[in-house]
Design a protein around this motif. Sequence first.
Motif, PDB file in Angstrom:
ATOM      1  N   GLY A 209     -10.149  -4.844  -4.822  1.00  0.00           N
ATOM      2  CA  GLY A 209     -11.252  -5.280  -3.976  1.00  0.00           C
ATOM      3  C   GLY A 209     -10.823  -6.010  -2.724  1.00  0.00           C
ATOM      4  O   GLY A 209     -11.662  -6.410  -1.923  1.00  0.00           O
ATOM      5  N   GLN A 210      -9.523  -6.206  -2.532  1.00  0.00           N
ATOM      6  CA  GLN A 210      -9.020  -6.891  -1.346  1.00  0.00           C
ATOM      7  C   GLN A 210      -8.418  -5.883  -0.369  1.00  0.00           C
ATOM      8  O   GLN A 210      -7.975  -4.807  -0.778  1.00  0.00           O
ATOM      9  CB  GLN A 210      -7.950  -7.920  -1.735  1.00  0.00           C
ATOM     10  CG  GLN A 210      -8.415  -9.003  -2.681  1.00  0.00           C
ATOM     11  CD  GLN A 210      -7.309  -9.988  -2.973  1.00  0.00           C
ATOM     12  OE1 GLN A 210      -6.447 -10.256  -2.131  1.00  0.00           O
ATOM     13  NE2 GLN A 210      -7.321 -10.562  -4.174  1.00  0.00           N
ATOM     14  N   PRO A 211      -8.372  -6.232   0.908  1.00  0.00           N
ATOM     15  CA  PRO A 211      -7.633  -5.374   1.856  1.00  0.00           C
ATOM     16  C   PRO A 211      -6.167  -5.320   1.456  1.00  0.00           C
ATOM     17  O   PRO A 211      -5.608  -6.302   0.975  1.00  0.00           O
ATOM     18  CB  PRO A 211      -7.830  -6.080   3.203  1.00  0.00           C
ATOM     19  CG  PRO A 211      -9.011  -6.972   3.009  1.00  0.00           C
ATOM     20  CD  PRO A 211      -9.010  -7.377   1.568  1.00  0.00           C
ATOM     21  N   LEU A 212      -5.537  -4.166   1.666  1.00  0.00           N
ATOM     22  CA  LEU A 212      -4.147  -3.978   1.267  1.00  0.00           C
ATOM     23  C   LEU A 212      -3.269  -3.776   2.492  1.00  0.00           C
ATOM     24  O   LEU A 212      -3.635  -3.056   3.417  1.00  0.00           O
ATOM     25  CB  LEU A 212      -4.007  -2.769   0.336  1.00  0.00           C
ATOM     26  CG  LEU A 212      -4.733  -2.839  -1.012  1.00  0.00           C
ATOM     27  CD1 LEU A 212      -4.550  -1.536  -1.776  1.00  0.00           C
ATOM     28  CD2 LEU A 212      -4.230  -4.013  -1.831  1.00  0.00           C
ATOM     29  N   SER A 213      -2.116  -4.406   2.454  1.00  0.00           N
ATOM     30  CA  SER A 213      -1.099  -4.206   3.482  1.00  0.00           C
ATOM     31  C   SER A 213       0.121  -3.603   2.791  1.00  0.00           C
ATOM     32  O   SER A 213       0.796  -4.274   2.010  1.00  0.00           O
ATOM     33  CB  SER A 213      -0.743  -5.536   4.151  1.00  0.00           C
ATOM     34  OG  SER A 213       0.300  -5.354   5.085  1.00  0.00           O
TER      35      SER A 213
END
Length: 394
Positions: A209-213
């Motif tokens: 559910g979090q942005p991924l880098s």
Amino acid sequence: MPAKDPLIETLKVCILELQAEDTVTDSSPQLASCCELLELILRKGLQQPVLSLTHRDYWCCFEQLVQLDTCGRLSAVPLAVQQTTACPKLLTAQGRGRYFIRLILSRKTLGNVINHLLHTSNIMKNCSFLDESWLLPVCETYEAVPCRELGMVLRYLDRRVFVLELLRGSLAQADMFVEPGDIIDEINGISLRNSSNRQAGVVLSRLKGQPLSLRLLRWRCKNGAVYRPLVPLLRQLKQENPLLQFGSSLPEPLGQRDGQSQSQCVRDGRILYSVQLLGKTNIGMYGGKEVLQYAIPAVLQKRQSKKSVLLDVKETHLICMDKSNNQQLFQHHFPEISCVGRFSQPDFTIFGFCVGDTPDMGFCCVVLQAASNTECEEIVHRIGEEPDLTRNVF
């Protein structure tokens, strides 16, 4: 971490309360709370590899400041690190980290430390192959929006996370930010070097559910050629997925003719090595790698009859078969093998491994000879790494 993180906002309030006091001493009521908040921020912001067998606290980043310091530019900071390391009363990384925090607060050098960490945080992000080569791979970062699944089939090989294929209609295929053969080196700053099966999934599940880098190491150099240290690993990927295309620049193994080395054969879609079994001997109750230096010569001195065999290095075990009649001579699962290594005399084609024999007899050393130095190194590497072919989709 974001500038508006609740921990940072709380720390600002705590600092304002400290500034309201005339003098800050060890007995100041807000000092302990301020230090505790600072520690929480450091632990959250200095993301350490969670895949290591040993937990690494934020102190590990401070320790590296001694090596990262150049030309004495921040001499006060390395001095504080050395002073903390030398304190005999500190037994844990947490204790050293807290001592260091109090020390730099008292000397008013916290700002220098943070600026130095920020300055060095992006240096050498493509260093994952320095163990093998001075050549550095192309390293790129992809920012992915939160989603249920990226659509990549992963393959764990040589303690690295390779992309084996992209699922049809997936985000990975649509954005084409990654190619089969590329390596996922980091996720949100968390290193995936030295990964074993499913550990990338553990990291991704925590970041759901979090942005991924994603920090990617490319199999292709800037000039379009294959990154040379990846060649043997890409060959193994291609054996599993023959549809993979790495261009005409992927060199064939040494001595290869008509698509296959004369010292290898294909059986049921697998490559088997044609080697010589030189013999074996019992070495006692200890099977560490140190014993190979005398165990291999002990086998060679016995001058046992050589036997041409086929060695099949599978995913979980290896099988040795008589080349003349295909009779199985022995089979050993990798956990039974305590060590494996090459022998330097008279050449580099001889290798051996130690395996648990019986509880009463201890270990025995099995010695074989490959057709070439390159093939010997490849066999030893495959036995030593205990590869895991389980696929994982993310």
